[in-house]
Each structure stands twice: as structure tokens, then as C-alpha cells.
Design a protein around this motif. Structure first.
Motif, short mmCIF file in Angstrom:
data_model
loop_
_atom_site.label_atom_id
_atom_site.label_comp_id
_atom_site.label_asym_id
_atom_site.label_seq_id
_atom_site.Cartn_x
_atom_site.Cartn_y
_atom_site.Cartn_z
N GLU A 83 -7.09 7.21 -8.40
CA GLU A 83 -6.66 5.82 -8.29
C GLU A 83 -5.24 5.65 -8.84
O GLU A 83 -4.41 4.96 -8.25
CB GLU A 83 -7.63 4.87 -8.99
CG GLU A 83 -7.25 3.41 -8.91
CD GLU A 83 -7.06 2.87 -7.47
OE1 GLU A 83 -6.34 1.85 -7.33
OE2 GLU A 83 -7.60 3.45 -6.51
N ALA A 84 -4.94 6.28 -9.97
CA ALA A 84 -3.59 6.22 -10.53
C ALA A 84 -2.59 6.87 -9.58
O ALA A 84 -1.46 6.37 -9.41
CB ALA A 84 -3.55 6.89 -11.90
N ILE A 85 -2.99 7.95 -8.93
CA ILE A 85 -2.12 8.63 -7.97
C ILE A 85 -1.88 7.74 -6.75
O ILE A 85 -0.76 7.64 -6.26
CB ILE A 85 -2.71 10.01 -7.59
CG1 ILE A 85 -2.64 10.94 -8.82
CG2 ILE A 85 -2.00 10.60 -6.38
CD1 ILE A 85 -3.45 12.22 -8.69
N ARG A 86 -2.91 7.06 -6.29
CA ARG A 86 -2.76 6.15 -5.15
C ARG A 86 -1.77 5.03 -5.50
O ARG A 86 -0.88 4.70 -4.72
CB ARG A 86 -4.11 5.55 -4.73
CG ARG A 86 -4.01 4.71 -3.45
CD ARG A 86 -5.23 3.83 -3.26
NE ARG A 86 -5.37 2.82 -4.31
CZ ARG A 86 -4.59 1.73 -4.43
NH1 ARG A 86 -3.61 1.49 -3.58
NH2 ARG A 86 -4.79 0.87 -5.42
N GLN A 87 -1.92 4.45 -6.69
CA GLN A 87 -1.03 3.37 -7.11
C GLN A 87 0.41 3.86 -7.28
O GLN A 87 1.35 3.17 -6.90
CB GLN A 87 -1.53 2.75 -8.41
CG GLN A 87 -2.79 1.94 -8.21
CD GLN A 87 -3.30 1.34 -9.51
OE1 GLN A 87 -2.99 1.81 -10.61
NE2 GLN A 87 -4.09 0.29 -9.38
N TRP A 88 0.58 5.07 -7.82
CA TRP A 88 1.92 5.67 -7.96
C TRP A 88 2.60 5.77 -6.60
O TRP A 88 3.73 5.35 -6.43
CB TRP A 88 1.78 7.04 -8.63
CG TRP A 88 2.91 7.99 -8.39
CD1 TRP A 88 4.19 7.90 -8.90
CD2 TRP A 88 2.88 9.17 -7.59
NE1 TRP A 88 4.94 8.97 -8.46
CE2 TRP A 88 4.16 9.76 -7.66
CE3 TRP A 88 1.89 9.80 -6.83
CZ2 TRP A 88 4.48 10.95 -7.00
CZ3 TRP A 88 2.20 10.98 -6.18
CH2 TRP A 88 3.48 11.53 -6.26
N MET A 89 1.89 6.28 -5.62
CA MET A 89 2.48 6.45 -4.30
C MET A 89 2.69 5.10 -3.61
O MET A 89 3.71 4.89 -2.96
CB MET A 89 1.61 7.36 -3.43
CG MET A 89 2.26 7.70 -2.11
SD MET A 89 3.98 8.30 -2.21
CE MET A 89 3.77 9.84 -3.05
N ALA A 90 1.76 4.17 -3.78
CA ALA A 90 1.94 2.84 -3.18
C ALA A 90 3.18 2.16 -3.75
O ALA A 90 3.95 1.54 -3.01
CB ALA A 90 0.69 1.99 -3.42
N ASN A 91 3.40 2.29 -5.04
CA ASN A 91 4.59 1.70 -5.66
C ASN A 91 5.86 2.38 -5.19
O ASN A 91 6.87 1.72 -4.93
CB ASN A 91 4.49 1.76 -7.19
CG ASN A 91 3.42 0.83 -7.73
OD1 ASN A 91 3.00 -0.11 -7.07
ND2 ASN A 91 2.96 1.12 -8.93
#
Length: 109
Positions: free
Chosen positions: A45-53
Motif C-alpha cells: 500500500e505504501a508502494i502504491r501511494q509512493w508511485m501514485a504521488n
């Protein structure tokens, strides 16, 4: 130059080209860790948010052009071109794979 990347690394760069943060996160193990620009992101989830940002903050393209093995790491050198300070830049993506997924990724100049 065309290089042959391991399947999951090829899937990572393919998803990055489309800006699909969820598809990128699914390339990782549940407990994966990414280190980028001095920040650490743990878990899918943190990786998904990092890439989305990253996808909303900058527009960029990434083109892998070299692959070397360094012990347990697959090191992919890629050219990043985009709307970020210092563009273009060559970055090294240091991948550690586990069970056909990415367990660790460190992105460095």
C-alpha cells in the motif's frame, strides 16, 4: 538497445509507463521495501501511494538500457526524462527478487 529483463522487472517498467500505481504495487511482495530519494516505503500500500504521488507530481518517461547482476541484486540502469529538476538523469534501480516478485527496490543516481 534491447535488454532482456526478468518478467517481474519488465512488468514493473511496463506499469510505470502507463502510470498504473496499482499494477506497479502488485509486482512487489506484501512486505517489500522501496528506497527512493532518501525515503523508505514499506508494504504494497505504501508502494502504491509512493508511485501514485510520483505520477501526479511529475511527468516522465523511463527507458531501461542496461542490466547487470550484483550478487542477489539485479541492477537496471534507466534514463529518466521529464518535468523534474535535473532531467534527464540516468538512475540505477537495484532490485532484489523473491518468489517471482520484487522484495526490495533501491533507486539511486
Amino acid at each position: 538497445m534491447t535488454i532482456e529483463l526478468p518478467d517481474v522487472i519488465a512488468a514493473y517498467f511496463s506499469a510505470d509507463k502507463t502510470g498504473d500505481a496499482r499494477a506497479i504495487s502488485e509486482c512487489f511482495t506484501f512486505d517489500a521495501v522501496v528506497v527512493d530519494e532518501g525515503n523508505t516505503y514499506a508494504g504494497r500500500e505504501a508502494i502504491r501511494q509512493w508511485m501514485a504521488n510520483a505520477s501526479t507530481q511529475y511527468t516522465y518517461t523511463v527507458e531501461p538500457f542496461a542490466l547487470e547482476e550484483d550478487g542477489a541484486r539485479s541492477v537496471v540502469t534507466s534514463r529518466l526524462v521529464g518535468t523534474f529538476p535535473g532531467s534527464p538523469v540516468d538512475l540505477r534501480y537495484r532490485f532484489v527478487l523473491r518468489d517471482d516478485k520484487i522484495a526490495e527496490l533501491e533507486i539511486v543516481p
